[in-house]
Design an enzyme around this catalytic site. Structure first.
Site, PDB file in Angstrom:
ATOM      1  N   SER A   8     -59.192  -7.622  21.117  1.00  0.00           N
ATOM      2  CA  SER A   8     -58.770  -8.221  22.344  1.00  0.00           C
ATOM      3  C   SER A   8     -57.477  -7.656  22.591  1.00  0.00           C
ATOM      4  CB  SER A   8     -58.864  -9.755  22.237  1.00  0.00           C
ATOM      5  OG  SER A   8     -58.053 -10.191  23.094  1.00  0.00           O
ATOM      6  N   HIS A  33     -61.769  -5.388  24.603  1.00  0.00           N
ATOM      7  CA  HIS A  33     -62.093  -6.734  25.174  1.00  0.00           C
ATOM      8  C   HIS A  33     -60.906  -7.000  26.014  1.00  0.00           C
ATOM      9  CE1 HIS A  33     -64.003 -10.480  25.466  1.00  0.00           C
ATOM     10  NE2 HIS A  33     -63.071 -11.051  25.195  1.00  0.00           N
ATOM     11  N   ASP A  35     -59.302  -9.485  28.492  1.00  0.00           N
ATOM     12  CA  ASP A  35     -59.240 -10.902  28.741  1.00  0.00           C
ATOM     13  C   ASP A  35     -58.498 -11.074  30.063  1.00  0.00           C
ATOM     14  OD1 ASP A  35     -60.734 -12.440  26.754  1.00  0.00           O
ATOM     15  OD2 ASP A  35     -59.151 -11.399  25.241  1.00  0.00           O
ATOM     16  N   MET A  37     -56.968 -13.868  32.716  1.00  0.00           N
ATOM     17  CA  MET A  37     -57.076 -15.575  32.869  1.00  0.00           C
ATOM     18  C   MET A  37     -56.041 -15.754  34.080  1.00  0.00           C
ATOM     19  SD  MET A  37     -55.695 -15.964  28.965  1.00  0.00           S
ATOM     20  CE  MET A  37     -56.960 -15.728  27.466  1.00  0.00           C
ATOM     21  N   HIS A  67     -63.744  -9.843  30.235  1.00  0.00           N
ATOM     22  CA  HIS A  67     -64.151 -11.226  29.838  1.00  0.00           C
ATOM     23  C   HIS A  67     -63.334 -12.036  30.948  1.00  0.00           C
ATOM     24  CE1 HIS A  67     -63.529 -15.147  27.193  1.00  0.00           C
ATOM     25  NE2 HIS A  67     -64.245 -15.328  28.485  1.00  0.00           N
ATOM     26  N   MET A  69     -61.924 -15.084  32.824  1.00  0.00           N
ATOM     27  CA  MET A  69     -61.881 -16.598  32.905  1.00  0.00           C
ATOM     28  C   MET A  69     -61.008 -16.926  33.920  1.00  0.00           C
ATOM     29  SD  MET A  69     -60.527 -16.500  28.883  1.00  0.00           S
ATOM     30  CE  MET A  69     -60.307 -14.849  28.658  1.00  0.00           C
ATOM     31  N   MET A 138     -68.390 -18.482  22.824  1.00  0.00           N
ATOM     32  CA  MET A 138     -66.807 -18.667  22.486  1.00  0.00           C
ATOM     33  C   MET A 138     -66.683 -19.384  21.393  1.00  0.00           C
ATOM     34  SD  MET A 138     -65.166 -17.134  24.844  1.00  0.00           S
ATOM     35  CE  MET A 138     -63.485 -17.736  24.360  1.00  0.00           C
ATOM     36  N   ASP A 176     -66.261 -14.529  20.401  1.00  0.00           N
ATOM     37  CA  ASP A 176     -64.995 -14.416  20.526  1.00  0.00           C
ATOM     38  C   ASP A 176     -64.218 -15.705  20.332  1.00  0.00           C
ATOM     39  OD1 ASP A 176     -62.569 -13.802  21.957  1.00  0.00           O
ATOM     40  OD2 ASP A 176     -63.499 -14.130  24.086  1.00  0.00           O
TER      41      ASP A 176
HETATM   42  C1  DX5 Z   1     -59.472 -16.563  24.531  1.00  0.00           C
HETATM   43  C2  DX5 Z   1     -59.958 -15.117  24.648  1.00  0.00           C
HETATM   44  C3  DX5 Z   1     -60.105 -14.381  23.247  1.00  0.00           C
HETATM   45  C4  DX5 Z   1     -58.783 -14.064  22.381  1.00  0.00           C
HETATM   46  C5  DX5 Z   1     -59.381 -13.909  21.312  1.00  0.00           C
HETATM   47  O1  DX5 Z   1     -59.702 -17.108  25.583  1.00  0.00           O
HETATM   48  O2  DX5 Z   1     -61.300 -14.806  25.384  1.00  0.00           O
HETATM   49  O3  DX5 Z   1     -60.578 -13.021  23.753  1.00  0.00           O
HETATM   50  O4  DX5 Z   1     -57.803 -13.386  22.825  1.00  0.00           O
HETATM   51  O5  DX5 Z   1     -58.053 -13.834  20.294  1.00  0.00           O
HETATM   52  P1  DX5 Z   1     -58.082 -14.354  18.828  1.00  0.00           P
HETATM   53  O6  DX5 Z   1     -58.896 -13.237  18.132  1.00  0.00           O
HETATM   54  O7  DX5 Z   1     -56.606 -14.361  18.736  1.00  0.00           O
HETATM   55  O8  DX5 Z   1     -58.766 -15.786  18.598  1.00  0.00           O
HETATM   56 ZN    ZN Z   2     -62.050 -12.974  25.490  1.00  0.00          ZN
END
Ligand code: DX5
Ligand code: ZN
Length: 219
Positions: A8, A33, A35, A37, A67, A69, A138, A176
């Site tokens: 990630s 990956h 992410d 947000m 991903h 969010m 998750m 994840d």
């Molecule tokens: C959380 C993300 C994850 C996160 C994982 O909302 O979707 O992908 O970055 O990070 P670690 O491996 O540090 O939990």
């Molecule tokens: Zn993620």
């Protein structure tokens, strides 16, 4: 089935993003990956399609799974497909019409993923199983890297694995949140075949060493 290690980038050094992505690919990563947000669906803000398309323009042709969010998600799906995401993964809570949103990802030419939060039941999966290429469980509440793995996610992985087997479809099962060498074996035994890790990889001084430790512990 081969197992995917999916670093990630949330935990990467963003001043050197290209170098970081190249380094984890050289160290044996299978997908990146990505992410996303929005400070609305989750209480944090990260990066958008511009950063993904910059990676493509810089020549990265690796598999990238985005991903999302973000809520509402529909308007951004096309942007991420266009930016070059291979997989676009969405939360059922982020859309009023899940069937339409998943179809929209496929129509754009990307693969579609659905993601379940720790408190979200899997039921809806049976309604849309024909529309998805990836199921993401998750193992933390979404929004931040570096949180601890929630053990009940293992039961959810087992349930999801069973639903995928019953469907007979070729669907990835990704996990994840809080994945590290110490718990990746449990996730694999529960049926996961794709493993997101942010802190465990980018927080380690030797990416190749930690990725081989993750792979070794899957077996
Ligand atoms: C959380 C993300 C994850 C996160 C994982 O909302 O979707 O992908 O970055 O990070 P670690 O491996 O540090 O939990
Ligand atoms: Zn993620």
């Amino acid at each position: 089935m081969n197992h995917w290690i999916c670093p990630s980038i949330l935990a990467a050094d963003f001043t050197r993003l290209g170098t970081e992505v190249q380094a984890v690919l050289d160290a044996g990563a299978d997908t990146i990956h990505f992410d996303v947000m929005d400070n609305h669906y989750v209480p944090n803000l990260s990066v958008g399609p511009l950063v993904l398309s910059s990676l493509r323009k810089a020549g990265f042709d690796c598999t990238i799974d985005a991903h999302l969010m973000v809520k509402p998600v529909d308007r951004l799906i096309g942007d991420f497909v266009e930016a070059g995401a291979d997989y676009v993964t969405i939360h059922p809570e982020s859309t009023e019409h899940l069937h339409r949103s998943l179809s929209q990802i496929r129509e754009g030419g990307a693969k579609a993923g659905i993601v379940f939060n720790p408190a979200t039941p899997l039921e809806v999966l049976s309604e849309v199983v024909d529309l998805v290429d990836l199921v993401l469980i998750m193992s933390v509440n979404p929004g931040f890297g570096g949180q601890s793995f929630i053990p009940s996610s293992l039961d959810k992985l087992r349930q999801a694995r069973e639903m995928i087997e019953v469907s007979g479809r070729n669907i990835r099962l990704q996990i994840d949140g809080g994945i590290k060498p110490e718990n990746i074996g449990d996730a694999a035994a529960a049926g996961a075949d794709a493993f997101v890790a942010g802190t465990a990889i980018f927080g380690h001084s030797d990416y190749a060493e930690v990725i081989s430790a993750l792979r070794r512990n899957i077996a």
